[in-house]
Design a protein around this motif. Structure first.
Motif, PDB file in Angstrom:
ATOM      1  N   ILE A 230       6.924 -14.004  24.223  1.00 24.38           N
ATOM      2  CA  ILE A 230       6.582 -14.843  23.073  1.00 24.38           C
ATOM      3  C   ILE A 230       6.582 -16.314  23.476  1.00 24.38           C
ATOM      4  O   ILE A 230       5.650 -17.068  23.174  1.00 24.38           O
TER       5      ILE A 230
ATOM      6  N   GLY B 273       3.810 -17.063  26.151  1.00 23.63           N
ATOM      7  CA  GLY B 273       2.483 -16.988  25.544  1.00 23.63           C
ATOM      8  C   GLY B 273       2.172 -18.162  24.645  1.00 23.63           C
ATOM      9  O   GLY B 273       1.039 -18.672  24.623  1.00 23.63           O
ATOM     10  N   ALA B 274       3.173 -18.654  23.911  1.00 22.40           N
ATOM     11  CA  ALA B 274       2.944 -19.759  22.975  1.00 22.40           C
ATOM     12  C   ALA B 274       2.865 -21.106  23.684  1.00 22.40           C
ATOM     13  O   ALA B 274       2.089 -21.984  23.282  1.00 22.40           O
TER      14      ALA B 274
ATOM     15  N   HIS C  85       2.508 -21.492  27.176  1.00 22.35           N
ATOM     16  CA  HIS C  85       1.823 -21.398  28.474  1.00 22.35           C
ATOM     17  C   HIS C  85       2.713 -21.909  29.609  1.00 22.35           C
ATOM     18  O   HIS C  85       2.243 -22.560  30.541  1.00 22.35           O
TER      19      HIS C  85
ATOM     20  N   SER D  80       3.095 -20.389  14.220  1.00 21.33           N
ATOM     21  CA  SER D  80       1.733 -20.277  13.709  1.00 21.33           C
ATOM     22  C   SER D  80       1.079 -21.639  13.502  1.00 21.33           C
ATOM     23  O   SER D  80      -0.136 -21.783  13.714  1.00 21.33           O
TER      24      SER D  80
ATOM     25  N   ARG E 291       0.394  -7.757  19.309  1.00 22.36           N
ATOM     26  CA  ARG E 291       0.031  -8.763  20.325  1.00 22.36           C
ATOM     27  C   ARG E 291      -1.301  -8.422  20.970  1.00 22.36           C
ATOM     28  O   ARG E 291      -2.177  -9.301  21.134  1.00 22.36           O
TER      29      ARG E 291
ATOM     30  N   THR F  21      -4.266  -8.756  18.190  1.00 22.87           N
ATOM     31  CA  THR F  21      -4.569 -10.075  17.628  1.00 22.87           C
ATOM     32  C   THR F  21      -4.697 -11.168  18.689  1.00 22.87           C
ATOM     33  O   THR F  21      -5.214 -12.241  18.397  1.00 22.87           O
ATOM     34  N   GLY F  22      -4.205 -10.921  19.872  1.00 28.75           N
ATOM     35  CA  GLY F  22      -4.283 -11.916  20.934  1.00 28.75           C
ATOM     36  C   GLY F  22      -3.171 -12.946  20.909  1.00 28.75           C
ATOM     37  O   GLY F  22      -3.153 -13.859  21.742  1.00 28.75           O
ATOM     38  N   SER F  23      -2.238 -12.850  19.965  1.00 26.74           N
ATOM     39  CA  SER F  23      -1.095 -13.770  19.913  1.00 26.74           C
ATOM     40  C   SER F  23       0.093 -13.039  19.315  1.00 26.74           C
ATOM     41  O   SER F  23      -0.026 -11.918  18.817  1.00 26.74           O
ATOM     42  N   TRP F  24       1.247 -13.729  19.333  1.00 33.77           N
ATOM     43  CA  TRP F  24       2.474 -13.142  18.806  1.00 33.77           C
ATOM     44  C   TRP F  24       2.718 -13.500  17.345  1.00 33.77           C
ATOM     45  O   TRP F  24       3.732 -13.092  16.764  1.00 33.77           O
ATOM     46  N   ASN F  25       1.826 -14.265  16.718  1.00 33.53           N
ATOM     47  CA  ASN F  25       2.075 -14.759  15.363  1.00 33.53           C
ATOM     48  C   ASN F  25       2.331 -13.638  14.363  1.00 33.53           C
ATOM     49  O   ASN F  25       3.293 -13.668  13.588  1.00 33.53           O
TER      50      ASN F  25
END
Length: 505
Positions: free
Chosen positions: A327, A330-331, A333, A394, A461, A464-468
């Motif tokens: 998380i 990914g957020a 980088h 988010s 993940r 959607t391509g993200s952890w939001n």
């Protein structure tokens, strides 16, 4: 010496000499009390067992980031990684109740020793295996052994610690969970780096399992020595075989669900859901077989609500413990090492939160404040902070490592503080001779959250391509747990707790 199953303990002709596990009665003075040594040993047990189960998440994240091992060619690597974590907890949850039940029968010290030895051997073995299926099998087997620790640890603390220090003891001991998760989260990059000195780069992940498994065997040896006056080789062997029987059946069922689901093309998420359904079926089967004996454990309204609250607690715990490194990286980088250090704030908060929550619980009860009210307050604070973390993740275009670390730490501080309060509340509500079974049932039902959260998080993940979305779902689960907790009545402040039955160990 532990009496054999089915026999009543023989009366002692004279008082037993004081030993490391002698109950608290009659002990005064400023010296360290006998139960403090017990707390330290069990804290070490929590540390190594938590590290053994938590290391899978960072290792899987490293495999995904570097495209190595059995994660190299996965179409949905986060979903597969989450399923691996969920299958571990499927095994872990299936021996929660049997572990407590066998502890009530063979002795809680006996099951603690069996659990630690089992976990150490299987964690070392994990580092020698290759291939996805072999890795899953040995992780499930590890979970099956570790599942016997929790209910026996909680029961032993309840039995041998004065009531005035019960929550504090539970909080101090379970601080080992925070130590273990922190060690696995923060130091896995170092373990892997150390492995590169001896192994091919793609195989360096194995060192993490060897180091942690060896540490677990050291603690298991220490526990065997500490409890030596209460152990017998025959009883330990019989308990291990009895637990092994449960484990063999559970492993067969868990892997059958996995293979059938994989062969029929079910998604990783649906396989995890089926594993939960398997656990529910086993609970219903146990209730049918031993309904009269287990009635006080399952049919107590407040206890059952606490079991449901535990689903939210363990969902949040193992969602972040498994995926927090991913998380953060990914957020922001950031590098794997930086992400691990920041994610460590989430686990590290338990070093303060667990003992502080236990102390506040005992302090409040002595002044007429109920444990339920304290647990509600801590859970409400955690819910607000978890929602704040989800909103920041988010809304921020470039999330800050420091801001994420602060939010993770503060939310986890209240989250960890509420857990020893809840454990002491379970002990207050359960019948003394069935506390092992009650703690086992609590964790069995609660582990539903641990089975699903890594898998659901990984699927969200990948899709959607993200952890939001996964983090917002975690926040919603925490709020739902708060709502269920509000319906728990709990014992009245100052109400007398029934005297314990004769100890099984």
């Amino acid at each position: 010496m532990t009496s054999l199953p089915g026999q009543n303990p023989a009366p002692s002709p004279r008082p037993a000499p004081a030993g490391p596990d002698t109950p608290a009665a009659g002990r005064t003075g400023r010296r360290l009390k006998p139960w403090h040594g017990l707390w330290l040993l069990l804290m070490l047990g929590w540390t190594v067992s938590a590290a053994d189960r938590s290391v899978t998440g960072p290792v899987v994240t490293w495999m995904i980031d570097n495209g190595v091992g059995f994660m190299a060619h996965a179409d949905n690597p986060h979903a597969l990684g989450g399923l691996i974590g969920g299958l571990f907890f499927a095994g872990y949850m299936l021996t929660q109740f049997p572990g407590g039940y066998l502890g009530d029968r063979y002795g809680h010290r006996t099951l603690i020793v069996v659990s630690l030895l089992w976990a150490g051997v299987t964690t070392v073995l994990t580092g020698f295996l290759g291939g996805l299926v072999a890795f899953i099998v040995v992780r499930v087997v590890t979970g099956l052994g570790e599942g016997a620790f929790y209910s026996n640890d909680r029961t032993l603390i309840t039995r041998l610690t004065p009531e005035r220090d019960r929550s504090l003891g539970m909080g101090v001991v379970i601080t080992g969970l925070a130590f273990g998760i922190t060690i696995a989260t923060v130091f896995t990059p170092d373990f892997i780096g150390f492995g590169r000195d001896f192994l091919d780069g793609d195989e360096a992940w194995r060192m993490a399992f060897w180091v942690l498994g060896a540490a677990t065997l050291v603690v298991a040896t220490a526990a065997t020595w500490y409890f030596r006056a209460h152990l017998s080789a025959r009883t330990v062997g019989r308990a291990a075989l009895h637990l092994g029987g449960y484990a063999a059946v559970s492993l067969t069922l868990v892997m059958a669900v996995y293979f059938v689901g994989d062969a029929t093309g079910l998604s990783d998420l649906w396989i995890a859901v089926l594993e939960v359904a398997l656990a529910v079926g086993l609970v219903l089967y146990a209730l049918r077989r031993k309904g009269e004996e287990l009635g006080p454990v399952l049919k107590n309204r407040d206890l059952f609500l606490i079991y449901l609250v535990n689903i939210a607690i363990l969902w949040n715990l193992w969602f972040f413990s498994f995926w927090s490194v991913s998380i953060v990286t990914g957020a922001t980088h950031s590098s794997f090492t930086s992400g691990a250090l920041t994610a460590g704030f989430n686990a590290g908060a338990g070093l303060l939160g667990f003992p502080a929550g236990g102390w506040l619980s005992d302090h409040g009860v002595r002044r007429g404040l109920g444990r339920r009210e304290m647990m509600l307050a801590f859970t409400a604070a955690q819910a607000v902070l978890t929602v704040a973390f989800a909103w920041y993740l988010s809304a921020a275009d470039h999330p800050s490592l420091w801001t994420m670390g602060v939010l993770l730490f503060t939310a986890s501080l209240f989250f960890n503080a509420l857990q020893p309060v809840g454990h002491a509340l379970t002990a207050d509500l359960a019948r003394p001779d069935l506390r092992g079974s009650a703690f086992g049932m609590e964790n069995l039902i609660g582990e539903t959250g641990a089975v699903l959260s890594p898998a659901v998080g990984g699927v969200l993940r990948d899709s959607t391509g993200s952890w939001n979305a996964a983090v917002w779902l975690d926040a919603a689960v925490v709020v739902a747990g708060l709502a269920v907790l509000s319906f728990v009545r709990g014992p009245r402040p100052g109400a007398a707790v029934p005297a314990p039955a004769a100890p099984a160990d």
